[in-house]
Write an enzyme that holds these catalytic residues in place. Sequence first.
Site, PDB file in Angstrom:
ATOM      1  N   ARG A   7      28.657  27.689  24.218  1.00  0.00           N
ATOM      2  CA  ARG A   7      28.176  28.554  24.145  1.00  0.00           C
ATOM      3  C   ARG A   7      28.997  30.047  23.161  1.00  0.00           C
ATOM      4  O   ARG A   7      28.503  30.473  22.823  1.00  0.00           O
ATOM      5  CB  ARG A   7      27.507  28.965  25.315  1.00  0.00           C
ATOM      6  CG  ARG A   7      26.281  29.175  25.773  1.00  0.00           C
ATOM      7  CD  ARG A   7      25.909  29.453  26.676  1.00  0.00           C
ATOM      8  NE  ARG A   7      24.889  28.730  28.060  1.00  0.00           N
ATOM      9  CZ  ARG A   7      23.460  28.390  27.100  1.00  0.00           C
ATOM     10  NH1 ARG A   7      23.297  29.227  25.883  1.00  0.00           N
ATOM     11  NH2 ARG A   7      23.112  27.923  27.395  1.00  0.00           N
TER      12      ARG A   7
ATOM     13  N   HIS B  26      11.070  40.471  26.161  1.00  0.00           N
ATOM     14  CA  HIS B  26      10.621  39.549  27.199  1.00  0.00           C
ATOM     15  C   HIS B  26       9.059  39.279  27.419  1.00  0.00           C
ATOM     16  O   HIS B  26       8.181  41.312  27.843  1.00  0.00           O
ATOM     17  CB  HIS B  26      11.093  39.488  28.235  1.00  0.00           C
ATOM     18  CG  HIS B  26      11.150  38.215  28.959  1.00  0.00           C
ATOM     19  ND1 HIS B  26      11.528  37.089  29.092  1.00  0.00           N
ATOM     20  CD2 HIS B  26      10.274  38.166  30.105  1.00  0.00           C
ATOM     21  CE1 HIS B  26      11.508  36.167  29.056  1.00  0.00           C
ATOM     22  NE2 HIS B  26      10.906  37.150  30.213  1.00  0.00           N
TER      23      HIS B  26
HETATM   24  C1  GAR Z   1       7.222  36.420  22.321  1.00  0.00           C
HETATM   25  O1  GAR Z   1       6.432  36.247  22.318  1.00  0.00           O
HETATM   26  C2  GAR Z   1       8.549  37.045  22.596  1.00  0.00           C
HETATM   27  O2  GAR Z   1       8.036  37.744  23.136  1.00  0.00           O
HETATM   28  C3  GAR Z   1       9.231  35.799  23.609  1.00  0.00           C
HETATM   29  O3  GAR Z   1       8.852  34.722  21.971  1.00  0.00           O
HETATM   30  C4  GAR Z   1       8.212  35.645  21.779  1.00  0.00           C
HETATM   31  C5  GAR Z   1       8.483  35.443  20.370  1.00  0.00           C
HETATM   32  O4  GAR Z   1       7.700  35.494  19.290  1.00  0.00           O
HETATM   33  N1  GAR Z   1      10.454  35.823  24.294  1.00  0.00           N
HETATM   34  C6  GAR Z   1      11.091  35.457  24.713  1.00  0.00           C
HETATM   35  O5  GAR Z   1      10.183  34.545  26.044  1.00  0.00           O
HETATM   36  C7  GAR Z   1      12.559  36.081  25.655  1.00  0.00           C
HETATM   37  N2  GAR Z   1      12.878  35.492  26.992  1.00  0.00           N
HETATM   38  P1  GAR Z   1       8.073  35.987  18.005  1.00  0.00           P
HETATM   39  O6  GAR Z   1       8.765  34.705  17.184  1.00  0.00           O
HETATM   40  O7  GAR Z   1       6.126  35.687  17.028  1.00  0.00           O
HETATM   41  O8  GAR Z   1       8.229  37.305  17.937  1.00  0.00           O
END
Ligand code: GAR
Length: 210
Positions: free
Chosen positions: A65, A109
């Site tokens: 990381r 989130h």
């Molecule tokens: C979204 O729902 C965001 O809230 C989530 O991933 C998706 C990405 O969608 N993020 C997480 O879960 C972070 N922990 P996108 O690529 O279409 O924006």
Amino acid sequence: MKRIVILISGRGSNMEAIHRACAEEGWPAAVVAVISNRPTAGGLAWAAERGIATASIDHRAHADRAAFDAALAAEIDAHQPDLVVLAGFMRILTPGFVARYAGRLLNIHPSLLPSFGGLHTHERALQTGCKVAGATVHFVTAELDHGPIVLQAVVPVLAGDTAETLSARVLVCEHQIYPRAVRWFVEDQLLLGDDGVVRHTLNAPQWLFH
Ligand code: GAR
């Protein structure tokens, strides 16, 4: 003019919403780069087609990381951002990386934090019997999905919901609240105090009920 760098891992629909609102609403800002940890992320092509600088830093090509985060930070810093926006960026970041961008690192989130941080958010909300769900924009701190909250959206959980139907309802709200929070930041209406408390000069609700 504030410089925004967006980090994605996938389709990038939140990135699109932020870029679109920035252009249409005439923010004093520009999305100067989109960076993904996945070379195949769909959002990279979308950004490149619009003339935004793109880069992929494949996490699998780094030993650990810390090495990945160092490479990522070098790429980010080349674009001299005022704000770094995590938009579906699905990597846990090291404390050193988070400290480097303290106060200028936002995340969204898909849950009402502090509930259901981490993965499988919607499945866990349904399993628990939650009657509402939602999304949270927050400043990023070293503890995963626990930073100071900027803005939240609430949606109902409906009879017969699946993780897919619930996530689609939440995503509609994400596309409303994330651009709003980023706009507040680039217009200097929002900041994270040294004491870790969100400060703002807003005369606008910091919630959305769908
Ligand atoms: C979204 O729902 C965001 O809230 C989530 O991933 C998706 C990405 O969608 N993020 C997480 O879960 C972070 N922990 P996108 O690529 O279409 O924006």
